[in-house]
Design a protein around this motif. Structure first.
Motif, PDB file in Angstrom:
ATOM      1  N   ALA A 162      13.677   7.513 -17.522  1.00  0.00           N
ATOM      2  CA  ALA A 162      13.127   6.823 -18.693  1.00  0.00           C
ATOM      3  C   ALA A 162      13.945   5.569 -18.947  1.00  0.00           C
ATOM      4  O   ALA A 162      15.178   5.610 -18.948  1.00  0.00           O
ATOM      5  N   ILE A 163      13.253   4.455 -19.175  1.00  0.00           N
ATOM      6  CA  ILE A 163      13.922   3.199 -19.474  1.00  0.00           C
ATOM      7  C   ILE A 163      13.132   2.476 -20.558  1.00  0.00           C
ATOM      8  O   ILE A 163      11.902   2.407 -20.507  1.00  0.00           O
ATOM      9  N   ARG A 164      13.839   2.010 -21.550  1.00  0.00           N
ATOM     10  CA  ARG A 164      13.167   1.249 -22.600  1.00  0.00           C
ATOM     11  C   ARG A 164      12.929  -0.158 -22.099  1.00  0.00           C
ATOM     12  O   ARG A 164      13.849  -0.847 -21.652  1.00  0.00           O
ATOM     13  N   ALA A 165      11.692  -0.599 -22.164  1.00  0.00           N
ATOM     14  CA  ALA A 165      11.300  -1.944 -21.755  1.00  0.00           C
ATOM     15  C   ALA A 165      10.685  -2.624 -22.976  1.00  0.00           C
ATOM     16  O   ALA A 165       9.495  -2.464 -23.256  1.00  0.00           O
ATOM     17  N   GLY A 166      11.509  -3.338 -23.718  1.00  0.00           N
ATOM     18  CA  GLY A 166      11.028  -3.930 -24.947  1.00  0.00           C
ATOM     19  C   GLY A 166      10.611  -2.869 -25.934  1.00  0.00           C
ATOM     20  O   GLY A 166      11.401  -1.991 -26.304  1.00  0.00           O
ATOM     21  N   ALA A 214       0.815  -1.216   0.000  1.00  0.00           N
ATOM     22  CA  ALA A 214       0.000   0.000   0.000  1.00  0.00           C
ATOM     23  C   ALA A 214       0.840   1.253   0.000  1.00  0.00           C
ATOM     24  O   ALA A 214       0.444   2.282  -0.546  1.00  0.00           O
ATOM     25  N   VAL A 215       2.031   1.184   0.577  1.00  0.00           N
ATOM     26  CA  VAL A 215       2.832   2.404   0.656  1.00  0.00           C
ATOM     27  C   VAL A 215       3.453   2.753  -0.679  1.00  0.00           C
ATOM     28  O   VAL A 215       4.023   3.820  -0.847  1.00  0.00           O
ATOM     29  N   LEU A 216       3.396   1.850  -1.640  1.00  0.00           N
ATOM     30  CA  LEU A 216       3.960   2.130  -2.958  1.00  0.00           C
ATOM     31  C   LEU A 216       2.960   2.789  -3.878  1.00  0.00           C
ATOM     32  O   LEU A 216       3.276   3.115  -5.009  1.00  0.00           O
ATOM     33  N   LEU A 217       1.740   2.995  -3.398  1.00  0.00           N
ATOM     34  CA  LEU A 217       0.636   3.376  -4.259  1.00  0.00           C
ATOM     35  C   LEU A 217       0.926   4.598  -5.100  1.00  0.00           C
ATOM     36  O   LEU A 217       0.578   4.653  -6.268  1.00  0.00           O
ATOM     37  N   TRP A 218       1.574   5.586  -4.487  1.00  0.00           N
ATOM     38  CA  TRP A 218       1.740   6.853  -5.196  1.00  0.00           C
ATOM     39  C   TRP A 218       3.126   7.047  -5.776  1.00  0.00           C
ATOM     40  O   TRP A 218       3.466   8.130  -6.202  1.00  0.00           O
ATOM     41  N   ARG A 250       7.899   3.720 -12.617  1.00  0.00           N
ATOM     42  CA  ARG A 250       6.953   2.656 -12.972  1.00  0.00           C
ATOM     43  C   ARG A 250       7.637   1.291 -12.918  1.00  0.00           C
ATOM     44  O   ARG A 250       7.077   0.318 -12.400  1.00  0.00           O
ATOM     45  N   LEU A 251       8.850   1.204 -13.464  1.00  0.00           N
ATOM     46  CA  LEU A 251       9.573  -0.059 -13.388  1.00  0.00           C
ATOM     47  C   LEU A 251       9.877  -0.406 -11.941  1.00  0.00           C
ATOM     48  O   LEU A 251       9.781  -1.577 -11.536  1.00  0.00           O
ATOM     49  N   ARG A 252      10.225   0.589 -11.179  1.00  0.00           N
ATOM     50  CA  ARG A 252      10.482   0.373  -9.759  1.00  0.00           C
ATOM     51  C   ARG A 252       9.291  -0.278  -9.072  1.00  0.00           C
ATOM     52  O   ARG A 252       9.439  -1.234  -8.301  1.00  0.00           O
ATOM     53  N   ASN A 253       8.097   0.216  -9.358  1.00  0.00           N
ATOM     54  CA  ASN A 253       6.900  -0.351  -8.744  1.00  0.00           C
ATOM     55  C   ASN A 253       6.611  -1.752  -9.258  1.00  0.00           C
ATOM     56  O   ASN A 253       6.181  -2.632  -8.502  1.00  0.00           O
ATOM     57  N   LEU A 254       6.839  -1.970 -10.536  1.00  0.00           N
ATOM     58  CA  LEU A 254       6.618  -3.299 -11.103  1.00  0.00           C
ATOM     59  C   LEU A 254       7.500  -4.349 -10.440  1.00  0.00           C
ATOM     60  O   LEU A 254       7.068  -5.476 -10.184  1.00  0.00           O
ATOM     61  N   LEU A 255       8.738  -3.963 -10.136  1.00  0.00           N
ATOM     62  CA  LEU A 255       9.717  -4.926  -9.638  1.00  0.00           C
ATOM     63  C   LEU A 255       9.918  -4.865  -8.129  1.00  0.00           C
ATOM     64  O   LEU A 255      10.663  -5.675  -7.573  1.00  0.00           O
ATOM     65  N   GLY A 256       9.293  -3.907  -7.465  1.00  0.00           N
ATOM     66  CA  GLY A 256       9.447  -3.794  -6.017  1.00  0.00           C
ATOM     67  C   GLY A 256      10.808  -3.283  -5.588  1.00  0.00           C
ATOM     68  O   GLY A 256      11.322  -3.672  -4.530  1.00  0.00           O
ATOM     69  N   LEU A 257      11.396  -2.393  -6.384  1.00  0.00           N
ATOM     70  CA  LEU A 257      12.683  -1.810  -6.027  1.00  0.00           C
ATOM     71  C   LEU A 257      12.491  -0.714  -4.987  1.00  0.00           C
ATOM     72  O   LEU A 257      11.452  -0.075  -4.932  1.00  0.00           O
ATOM     73  N   ARG A 258      13.516  -0.432  -4.206  1.00  0.00           N
ATOM     74  CA  ARG A 258      13.404   0.588  -3.173  1.00  0.00           C
ATOM     75  C   ARG A 258      13.389   1.994  -3.744  1.00  0.00           C
ATOM     76  O   ARG A 258      12.822   2.892  -3.132  1.00  0.00           O
ATOM     77  N   ASP A 276      14.476 -13.966 -15.711  1.00  0.00           N
ATOM     78  CA  ASP A 276      13.907 -13.631 -17.012  1.00  0.00           C
ATOM     79  C   ASP A 276      12.421 -13.971 -17.101  1.00  0.00           C
ATOM     80  O   ASP A 276      11.629 -13.193 -17.643  1.00  0.00           O
ATOM     81  N   GLY A 277      12.048 -15.099 -16.565  1.00  0.00           N
ATOM     82  CA  GLY A 277      10.648 -15.498 -16.658  1.00  0.00           C
ATOM     83  C   GLY A 277       9.720 -14.523 -15.952  1.00  0.00           C
ATOM     84  O   GLY A 277       8.675 -14.138 -16.491  1.00  0.00           O
ATOM     85  N   GLU A 278      10.097 -14.135 -14.743  1.00  0.00           N
ATOM     86  CA  GLU A 278       9.280 -13.173 -13.988  1.00  0.00           C
ATOM     87  C   GLU A 278       9.266 -11.816 -14.676  1.00  0.00           C
ATOM     88  O   GLU A 278       8.221 -11.163 -14.782  1.00  0.00           O
ATOM     89  N   LEU A 279      10.433 -11.380 -15.152  1.00  0.00           N
ATOM     90  CA  LEU A 279      10.515 -10.088 -15.815  1.00  0.00           C
ATOM     91  C   LEU A 279       9.659 -10.070 -17.077  1.00  0.00           C
ATOM     92  O   LEU A 279       8.957  -9.088 -17.352  1.00  0.00           O
ATOM     93  N   LYS A 280       9.711 -11.129 -17.850  1.00  0.00           N
ATOM     94  CA  LYS A 280       8.909 -11.208 -19.068  1.00  0.00           C
ATOM     95  C   LYS A 280       7.425 -11.090 -18.750  1.00  0.00           C
ATOM     96  O   LYS A 280       6.685 -10.360 -19.430  1.00  0.00           O
ATOM     97  N   GLU A 281       6.999 -11.770 -17.715  1.00  0.00           N
ATOM     98  CA  GLU A 281       5.587 -11.720 -17.326  1.00  0.00           C
ATOM     99  C   GLU A 281       5.173 -10.308 -16.918  1.00  0.00           C
ATOM    100  O   GLU A 281       4.112  -9.815 -17.332  1.00  0.00           O
ATOM    101  N   LEU A 282       6.003  -9.641 -16.139  1.00  0.00           N
ATOM    102  CA  LEU A 282       5.674  -8.300 -15.654  1.00  0.00           C
ATOM    103  C   LEU A 282       5.681  -7.273 -16.784  1.00  0.00           C
ATOM    104  O   LEU A 282       4.787  -6.430 -16.872  1.00  0.00           O
ATOM    105  N   LEU A 283       6.686  -7.332 -17.652  1.00  0.00           N
ATOM    106  CA  LEU A 283       6.775  -6.359 -18.739  1.00  0.00           C
ATOM    107  C   LEU A 283       5.677  -6.578 -19.770  1.00  0.00           C
ATOM    108  O   LEU A 283       5.116  -5.614 -20.313  1.00  0.00           O
ATOM    109  N   THR A 284       5.361  -7.818 -20.048  1.00  0.00           N
ATOM    110  CA  THR A 284       4.281  -8.116 -20.993  1.00  0.00           C
ATOM    111  C   THR A 284       2.953  -7.603 -20.463  1.00  0.00           C
ATOM    112  O   THR A 284       2.147  -7.013 -21.200  1.00  0.00           O
ATOM    113  N   ALA A 285       2.720  -7.793 -19.177  1.00  0.00           N
ATOM    114  CA  ALA A 285       1.483  -7.297 -18.565  1.00  0.00           C
ATOM    115  C   ALA A 285       1.423  -5.776 -18.612  1.00  0.00           C
ATOM    116  O   ALA A 285       0.334  -5.189 -18.638  1.00  0.00           O
ATOM    117  N   ALA A 286       2.601  -5.113 -18.626  1.00  0.00           N
ATOM    118  CA  ALA A 286       2.658  -3.655 -18.689  1.00  0.00           C
ATOM    119  C   ALA A 286       2.497  -3.129 -20.114  1.00  0.00           C
ATOM    120  O   ALA A 286       2.512  -1.916 -20.333  1.00  0.00           O
TER     121      ALA A 286
END
Length: 396
Positions: free
Chosen positions: A316-320, A21-25, A328-336, A281-291
């Motif tokens: 800015a980061i190119r994702a595929g 919940a704290v990542l919401l914003w 946005r990538l930070r939130n997708l991957l749970g980075l600090r 790679d498998g997890e990343l592919k799933e997350l980026l595809t969903a995005a």
């Protein structure tokens, strides 16, 4: 200040998980400031990941971490900011520093907070809210002047939020708030923590911690940070990327004159400053595809940093086939934080992350460090909120 943010106890090197919940914003517009997003999110969102969730500061005794990732309390007394007054002493409000040179008549006498767990609306005095917000947003072992700075930031943002909400036409107000100024989740220590919850949370150290927090709140609840005579959107975070804080326009949809890059290089000393995350790679592919990204067969082509801010955060980061923000990538991957370096491994990507939180406004770990170098809460606030002024809050 959780905070993500709106932010937020002991200080130590132990790390705990931060509720989603704290990542919401993260990376979204500040409510009521840059874009008219709903005002029903916890005020804690402005603090994003806070120091209370991070549990890191400078050269502090070992902490007893909370099982749910909130504030914690050291098993030792506060090392360097003096003794608290004995019971019955220190109840009179201390004099405000000379930098608090003007008076601001607040149109908000009390704050109405929607409790997301109970569905009820609590009405709190400014001092009560400030005390409860400090308890939720910053470790009790932080220096007293840092606690005061956190209290002013939390109260200032709450006043800003309340004035925005109350100024809306009735048809534009969020009915989910039930007439409140903003929402919080005190049961989970998001936004503010009640005395009852704090008593359970701090256990046998409750009296020491609550007295110290209350002492900070008595001062902080009489101050607000202003820009052109109005309370600012006083964002805060746990730890900066170790160079400067981040400018508002690199996180949200536009600039704010008081949320600009300022020195916070001392944050490199904070426990928890660096973290590492490896994503297969498998997890990343799933997350980026969903995005919404289309990916080539070779995983080495999936990610490429395109732009960084001067503070070191990926903007800015190119994702595929698409380009997204670092937040946005930070939130997708749970980075600090979005201040990261990439390394391609045989089976995925490793992210070397600096700091914790969105990086704008007050650095909580930085505030604690400066306080321990002799800075007052006013000096800390005026450093992190560039060009803002401090005023005495007058009610009634």
């Amino acid at each position: 200040m959780k905070g993500d943010l709106l932010l937020l106890g002991s200080v130590g090197v132990a790390m705990v998980a931060v509720p989603a919940a704290v990542l919401l914003w993260s990376g979204q517009p500040l409510p009521g400031v840059v874009a008219g997003l709903p005002l029903s999110v916890p005020v804690a969102a402005v603090g994003e990941e806070s120091a209370a969730k991070n549990q890191g500061a400078f050269s502090q005794p070992a902490a007893v971490p909370s099982s749910s990732g909130g504030a914690s309390v050291s098993s030792q007394a506060e090392p360097s900011d003096g003794e608290l007054p004995a019971q019955g002493e220190g109840d009179e409000a201390e004099a405000l520093p000379s930098t608090v040179s003007e008076r601001w008549e607040s149109p908000v006498q009390t704050l109405r907070v929607y409790d997301q767990s109970t569905g009820e609306v609590a009405e709190l005095s400014l001092e009560e809210y400030t005390r409860c917000a400090i308890a939720a947003e910053m470790p009790a072992d932080y220096h007293l002047e840092a606690l005061k700075a956190q209290g002013v930031a939390a109260l200032t943002y709450a006043l800003h939020q309340a004035m925005e909400q109350r100024g809306l036409p009735e048809e534009e107000k969020d009915p989910a708030l039930k007439g409140a100024d903003f929402a919080a989740d005190p049961g989970n220590r998001l936004g503010y923590m009640t005395e009852e919850t704090a008593r359970e949370f701090y256990g046998e150290q409750f009296d020491y911690c609550w007295d110290k927090i209350s002492r900070a709140a008595r001062t902080a609840s009489r101050c607000a940070a202003l820009w052109e005579g109005e309370p600012i959107a006083a964002a805060y975070h746990a730890i900066s990327a170790g160079e400067t804080t981040e400018a508002a326009e690199n996180i949200w949809e536009g600039p704010l004159p008081y949320l600009v890059e300022v020195d916070s290089s001392w944050d490199i000393l904070a426990p928890g400053y660096k973290s590492t995350v490896t994503v297969a790679d498998g997890e990343l592919k799933e997350l980026l595809t969903a995005a919404g990204a289309n990916l080539l067969p070779d995983p080495a082509t999936w990610l490429e940093v395109e732009e960084r801010s001067p503070a070191g955060y990926v903007t800015a980061i190119r994702a595929g086939s698409i380009t997204i923000s670092g937040n946005r990538l930070r939130n997708l991957l749970g980075l600090r934080s979005a201040a990261f370096q990439l390394e391609r491994t045989h089976t995925g990507y490793t992210f070397y992350v600096r700091g914790y939180g969105h990086g704008a406004g007050l650095s909580q770990a930085g505030a604690d460090h400066l306080a321990r170098q002799g800075w007052g809460f006013d000096e800390i606030l005026l450093h992190y909120y560039k060009g803002a002024t401090l005023a005495q809050v007058v009610t009634g």
